[in-house]
Design a protein around this motif. Structure first.
Motif, PDB file in Angstrom:
ATOM      1  N   TRP A  64       0.929  -1.308   0.228  1.00 28.77           N
ATOM      2  CA  TRP A  64       0.128   0.327  -0.413  1.00 28.77           C
ATOM      3  C   TRP A  64       1.075   1.810  -0.162  1.00 28.77           C
ATOM      4  N   ALA A  65       1.917   0.785   0.460  1.00 33.58           N
ATOM      5  CA  ALA A  65       3.184   2.379   0.783  1.00 33.58           C
ATOM      6  C   ALA A  65       3.348   2.917  -0.336  1.00 33.58           C
ATOM      7  N   TRP A  66       3.781   1.328  -1.293  1.00 33.46           N
ATOM      8  CA  TRP A  66       4.434   2.033  -2.387  1.00 33.46           C
ATOM      9  C   TRP A  66       3.169   2.278  -3.821  1.00 33.46           C
ATOM     10  N   ILE A  67       1.908   2.012  -3.593  1.00 32.15           N
ATOM     11  CA  ILE A  67       1.206   1.881  -4.185  1.00 32.15           C
ATOM     12  C   ILE A  67       1.207   3.618  -4.228  1.00 32.15           C
ATOM     13  N   GLU A  68       0.465   4.296  -3.218  1.00 33.68           N
ATOM     14  CA  GLU A  68       0.373   5.220  -2.343  1.00 33.68           C
ATOM     15  C   GLU A  68       1.920   6.666  -3.257  1.00 33.68           C
ATOM     16  N   PHE A  69       2.743   5.715  -2.804  1.00 34.08           N
ATOM     17  CA  PHE A  69       3.861   6.859  -3.110  1.00 34.08           C
ATOM     18  C   PHE A  69       3.911   6.851  -4.907  1.00 34.08           C
ATOM     19  N   ILE A  70       3.792   6.307  -5.688  1.00 36.58           N
ATOM     20  CA  ILE A  70       3.612   6.078  -7.025  1.00 36.58           C
ATOM     21  C   ILE A  70       2.842   7.250  -7.109  1.00 36.58           C
ATOM     22  N   ARG A  71       1.486   7.013  -6.903  1.00 36.38           N
ATOM     23  CA  ARG A  71       0.614   7.950  -6.741  1.00 36.38           C
ATOM     24  C   ARG A  71       0.339   9.690  -6.582  1.00 36.38           C
ATOM     25  N   LEU A  72       1.409   9.330  -5.563  1.00 36.73           N
ATOM     26  CA  LEU A  72       1.568  10.844  -5.221  1.00 36.73           C
ATOM     27  C   LEU A  72       2.681  11.410  -5.759  1.00 36.73           C
ATOM     28  N   CYS A  73       3.827  10.243  -6.339  1.00 35.37           N
ATOM     29  CA  CYS A  73       5.096  11.432  -7.101  1.00 35.37           C
ATOM     30  C   CYS A  73       4.505  11.342  -8.828  1.00 35.37           C
ATOM     31  N   SER A  74       3.471  10.979  -9.314  1.00 32.30           N
ATOM     32  CA  SER A  74       2.788  10.467 -10.950  1.00 32.30           C
ATOM     33  C   SER A  74       2.044  11.927 -10.665  1.00 32.30           C
ATOM     34  N   ALA A  75       2.434  12.338 -11.829  1.00 29.00           N
ATOM     35  CA  ALA A  75       1.137  13.979 -12.172  1.00 29.00           C
ATOM     36  C   ALA A  75       0.330  12.973 -13.729  1.00 29.00           C
ATOM     37  N   GLU A  76       0.128  11.547 -13.479  1.00 27.56           N
ATOM     38  CA  GLU A  76      -0.839  10.751 -14.182  1.00 27.56           C
ATOM     39  C   GLU A  76      -1.828  10.558 -12.718  1.00 27.56           C
ATOM     40  N   PRO A  77      -3.180  10.149 -13.457  1.00 22.45           N
ATOM     41  CA  PRO A  77      -4.323  10.021 -12.928  1.00 22.45           C
ATOM     42  C   PRO A  77      -3.860   8.137 -12.818  1.00 22.45           C
ATOM     43  N   ASP A  78      -3.572   6.892 -13.480  1.00 29.23           N
ATOM     44  CA  ASP A  78      -2.803   6.232 -13.511  1.00 29.23           C
ATOM     45  C   ASP A  78      -1.575   5.554 -14.280  1.00 29.23           C
ATOM     46  N   PRO A  79      -0.718   5.874 -13.598  1.00 29.50           N
ATOM     47  CA  PRO A  79       0.732   5.426 -14.050  1.00 29.50           C
ATOM     48  C   PRO A  79       0.993   4.700 -15.125  1.00 29.50           C
ATOM     49  N   VAL A  80       1.023   4.843 -15.972  1.00 27.83           N
ATOM     50  CA  VAL A  80       1.608   3.333 -16.789  1.00 27.83           C
ATOM     51  C   VAL A  80       2.632   2.675 -16.268  1.00 27.83           C
TER      52      VAL A  80
END
Lengths: 136, 62
Positions: free
Chosen positions: B23-39
Motif C-alpha cells: 500500500w505504501a509503494w502504491i501510495e508513493f507511486i500515486r503521489l509522485c506521478s502527475a498522471e491519474p493512472d501511471p503506466v
C-alpha cells in the motif's frame, strides 16, 4: 478543490481525464457516439461531466468506462474523488479494500516478482527510485 | 442488478489484497506521478526491478 461558479467539479481529476480521453478517442468516435454508447438518454450529460457542472454518478461508471475504453476501476476511483468529503469512498475502501487500477496491479506484480515475494518495505532508496522514475 | 445483468466472468474484477508495505509503494507511486493512472512502461519497470533486485541481494548476503 477549487470551485468555479456553476461548475463545481471543473477542477476534479475526473473532468480532466474525460477531456483527455475524449480527445484521444476523437479519431475513432465522437463525443456524441461515446455518450450514446455509455447509455446516456441525454447525450449532453457527457459534456456536463466533462465541463464539471455535474459529478459522475457511480452507477454510470461501468457503461462510461466501456465507451471510453478505459479501466473501470480508474474511473470509479476518480468518481469517488468527486464526492469530496463524502464518506462513501472511505466506506467502500473499508469494506472492499483499496481500489487499484489495472496499471497499479501491474506495478504490484512487478514489485512482488522483483522482490521475490518478500514484501519489501518502501526504503529511502525506493522512494528515490520512484521519484527518479517520475522525474520528481 | 440481476444475475443476467452481471458482467461476464472474464470482465469481473477482484481487488488484490495489499499488504501495508505494498500500500505504501502504491501510495508513493500515486503521489509522485502527475498522471491519474501511471503506466508501468518498460523503462519504469526496469528501474524499479534493478533497485528491488539489488536490495534483495543485499538482504540475502547480509
Amino acid at each position: 478543490m477549487k470551485k468555479r461558479a456553476g461548475r463545481p467539479y471543473a477542477d476534479t481529476r475526473l473532468a480532466a481525464f474525460l477531456e483527455k480521453r475524449i480527445l484521444e478517442l476523437k479519431p475513432r468516435k465522437s463525443q456524441l457516439e461515446i455518450a450514446i454508447e455509455a447509455g446516456f438518454v441525454q447525450p449532453n450529460m457527457l459534456s456536463m461531466f466533462k465541463n464539471g457542472s455535474n459529478k459522475l454518478p457511480l452507477d454510470r461508471v461501468p457503461g462510461l468506462a466501456k465507451a471510453l475504453e478505459c479501466d473501470p476501476a480508474l474511473l470509479f476511483k476518480l468518481a469517488l474523488e468527486q464526492l469530496g468529503g463524502d464518506t462513501t469512498g472511505t466506506t467502500i475502501e473499508q469494506i472492499f479494500g483499496t481500489i487499484v487500477t489495472r496499471n497499479e496491479v501491474a506495478w504490484l506484480e512487478e514489485i512482488r516478482k522483483a522482490s521475490d515475494q518478500s514484501d519489501p518495505t518502501l526504503t529511502m532508496k525506493g522512494r528515490a527510485a520512484i521519484r527518479g522514475i517520475f522525474g520528481k | 442488478m440481476t444475475i443476467s445483468q452481471l458482467p461476464p466472468a472474464g470482465l469481473r474484477r477482484v481487488m488484490p489484497i495489499l499488504t501495508d508495505n505494498e500500500w505504501a509503494w502504491i501510495e508513493f507511486i500515486r503521489l509522485c506521478s502527475a498522471e491519474p493512472d501511471p503506466v508501468p512502461t518498460l523503462m519504469r519497470v526496469q528501474t524499479l526491478r534493478l533497485l528491488l533486485e539489488a536490495e534483495l541481494e543485499v538482504e540475502q548476503s547480509g
